[in-house]
Design a protein around this motif. Structure first.
Motif, PDB file in Angstrom:
ATOM      1  N   HIS A  94      44.819  42.326  43.951  1.00 30.63           N
ATOM      2  CA  HIS A  94      44.729  42.175  45.403  1.00 30.63           C
ATOM      3  C   HIS A  94      44.728  43.582  45.985  1.00 30.63           C
ATOM      4  O   HIS A  94      44.710  44.556  45.225  1.00 30.63           O
ATOM      5  CB  HIS A  94      45.831  41.274  45.979  1.00 30.63           C
ATOM      6  CG  HIS A  94      47.238  41.756  45.806  1.00 30.63           C
ATOM      7  ND1 HIS A  94      47.786  42.076  44.586  1.00 30.63           N
ATOM      8  CD2 HIS A  94      48.236  41.968  46.713  1.00 30.63           C
ATOM      9  CE1 HIS A  94      49.046  42.455  44.750  1.00 30.63           C
ATOM     10  NE2 HIS A  94      49.347  42.404  46.032  1.00 30.63           N
ATOM     11  N   HIS A 134      46.829  45.193  48.340  1.00 28.40           N
ATOM     12  CA  HIS A 134      47.999  45.885  48.888  1.00 28.40           C
ATOM     13  C   HIS A 134      48.020  47.320  48.372  1.00 28.40           C
ATOM     14  O   HIS A 134      47.593  47.597  47.245  1.00 28.40           O
ATOM     15  CB  HIS A 134      49.290  45.149  48.493  1.00 28.40           C
ATOM     16  CG  HIS A 134      49.500  43.900  49.297  1.00 28.40           C
ATOM     17  ND1 HIS A 134      50.391  42.908  48.940  1.00 28.40           N
ATOM     18  CD2 HIS A 134      48.928  43.482  50.459  1.00 28.40           C
ATOM     19  CE1 HIS A 134      50.369  41.946  49.846  1.00 28.40           C
ATOM     20  NE2 HIS A 134      49.494  42.264  50.781  1.00 28.40           N
ATOM     21  N   HIS A 189      48.762  48.589  44.816  1.00 27.19           N
ATOM     22  CA  HIS A 189      47.993  48.032  43.701  1.00 27.19           C
ATOM     23  C   HIS A 189      46.620  48.673  43.540  1.00 27.19           C
ATOM     24  O   HIS A 189      45.984  48.506  42.504  1.00 27.19           O
ATOM     25  CB  HIS A 189      47.838  46.515  43.872  1.00 27.19           C
ATOM     26  CG  HIS A 189      49.134  45.785  43.689  1.00 27.19           C
ATOM     27  ND1 HIS A 189      49.442  45.062  42.558  1.00 27.19           N
ATOM     28  CD2 HIS A 189      50.238  45.732  44.481  1.00 27.19           C
ATOM     29  CE1 HIS A 189      50.663  44.576  42.655  1.00 27.19           C
ATOM     30  NE2 HIS A 189      51.171  44.959  43.818  1.00 27.19           N
ATOM     31  N   HIS A 231      51.474  34.801  46.975  1.00 28.40           N
ATOM     32  CA  HIS A 231      51.788  36.141  47.493  1.00 28.40           C
ATOM     33  C   HIS A 231      50.813  36.464  48.625  1.00 28.40           C
ATOM     34  O   HIS A 231      51.220  36.847  49.723  1.00 28.40           O
ATOM     35  CB  HIS A 231      51.697  37.149  46.361  1.00 28.40           C
ATOM     36  CG  HIS A 231      51.972  38.553  46.789  1.00 28.40           C
ATOM     37  ND1 HIS A 231      53.175  38.934  47.318  1.00 28.40           N
ATOM     38  CD2 HIS A 231      51.186  39.668  46.795  1.00 28.40           C
ATOM     39  CE1 HIS A 231      53.129  40.220  47.633  1.00 28.40           C
ATOM     40  NE2 HIS A 231      51.933  40.687  47.327  1.00 28.40           N
ATOM     41  N   ASP A 282      51.674  40.127  41.632  1.00 31.00           N
ATOM     42  CA  ASP A 282      52.804  39.833  42.503  1.00 31.00           C
ATOM     43  C   ASP A 282      53.178  38.349  42.566  1.00 31.00           C
ATOM     44  O   ASP A 282      54.056  37.980  43.331  1.00 31.00           O
ATOM     45  CB  ASP A 282      52.540  40.376  43.916  1.00 31.00           C
ATOM     46  CG  ASP A 282      52.788  41.878  43.992  1.00 31.00           C
ATOM     47  OD1 ASP A 282      53.426  42.413  43.053  1.00 31.00           O
ATOM     48  OD2 ASP A 282      52.360  42.506  44.973  1.00 31.00           O
TER      49      ASP A 282
HETATM   50 ZN    ZN Z   1      51.314  42.689  46.908  1.00 30.00          ZN
END
Ligand code: ZN
Length: 285
Positions: A108, A110, A113, A191, A212
């Motif tokens: 993902h 974020h 990451h 998440h 996550d």
């Molecule tokens: Zn995350």
């Protein structure tokens, strides 16, 4: 750096360092009297979170799953999270240069990451860190990241992915695609709505970078989700779905934010409680 063999593939965990996360945010509604038995918090209630990337050498290609926090955080964010920025050094220590990476996959988008997806060159332009790599990320995640909610807008840094999408270097995934033979993605909502786990299969063995959905070995209990989860009830359903596969087929689980145990086999004890079993000698399993 932890290394093991999975069928014909070689798997290595490379860390971008550790960073402090508020224990309450890390464990959501779980009371501190319970989570503090599993992880240590400092006097400000911070827990050290890991930033584990997974390198898969398939024999034909080098595939890097997740790129940590990177080195482009704003001053304000550095105050909260620090900026360890160790991934490239650690890769170099393992004999891997940015040019050696063929594929980068983000579970993902974020900031912790996909941070090393890009760097600034000497003219302050944002360029790919891994110049030869094809990048992949969930399409739903990218759509969401363009207009995040007030609550999680801080988690998205467009420089980590927008230039790659614009230049055609990043391919957006629906979920379910096989990216190179033996490496595919599967959506596990909870998440975020579109987070994808990365499933690695070779020689009849499977490993999964579950990201996550369960960031550390302390998050195995179905109800121990992170405070950051946008859809906590879906996190529970996704974990059930994951355990049904991962336990019966003896998958190796890779934990994105566990500073001590980057991977483990999952088992249930006699009472049905989930346990992480050390994966020191997985070749012999
Ligand atoms: Zn995350």
């Amino acid at each position: 750096m932890p290394k093991l063999t999975l069928g014909d593939f070689e798997l290595t965990v490379f860390s971008d360092g550790t960073y402090p996360l508020d224990g309450g945010a890390f464990f959501g509604v779980v009371p501190k009297v319970m989570w503090s038995r599993k992880v240590e918090a400092d006097d400000r209630n911070y827990v050290q979170a890991g930033l584990n990337s997974l390198l898969i050498r398939t024999g034909k290609q080098n595939v890097l799953v997740e790129t940590g926090m990177g080195n482009k955080l704003s001053e304000r964010m550095v105050k909260f999270y620090g900026q360890p920025a160790l991934l490239l050094e650690n890769l170099a220590a393992g004999g891997i240069s940015p040019e050696d990476i063929d594929v980068v996959i983000n579970s993902h988008l974020h900031f912790d990451h996909c941070g090393w997806n890009t760097i600034r060159d000497k003219n302050r332009n944002v360029v790919p860190t891994f110049p030869r790599a094809k990048y992949y990320a969930p399409e739903g995640e990218w759509q969401y990241a363009r207009k995040p909610s007030e609550r999680d807008a801080i988690s998205y840094i467009p420089d980590n992915y927008d230039p790659l999408v614009a230049s055609g270097k990043m391919t957006l995934l629906k979920g379910g695609e096989e990216i190179v033979p033996g490496i595919s993605v599967k959506t596990f909502p909870g998440h975020t709505a579109s987070m994808q786990a990365i499933i690695v299969q070779s020689g009849g063995k499977t490993a999964c970078y579950i990201s996550d959905l369960m960031p550390t070995t302390a998050h195995l209990d179905l109800t121990w989700g992170m405070g950051f989860d946008l859809y906590p009830l879906q996190t529970i359903e996704s974990k059930k779905e994951y355990y049904a596969k991962a336990l019966s087929e003896k998958w190796l689980t890779v934990f994105t934010h566990d500073a001590k145990t980057p991977w483990a086999y999952l088992e249930r004890d006699g009472t049905g409680k989930m346990m992480a079993m050390e994966a020191l000698h997985p070749q012999s399993r």
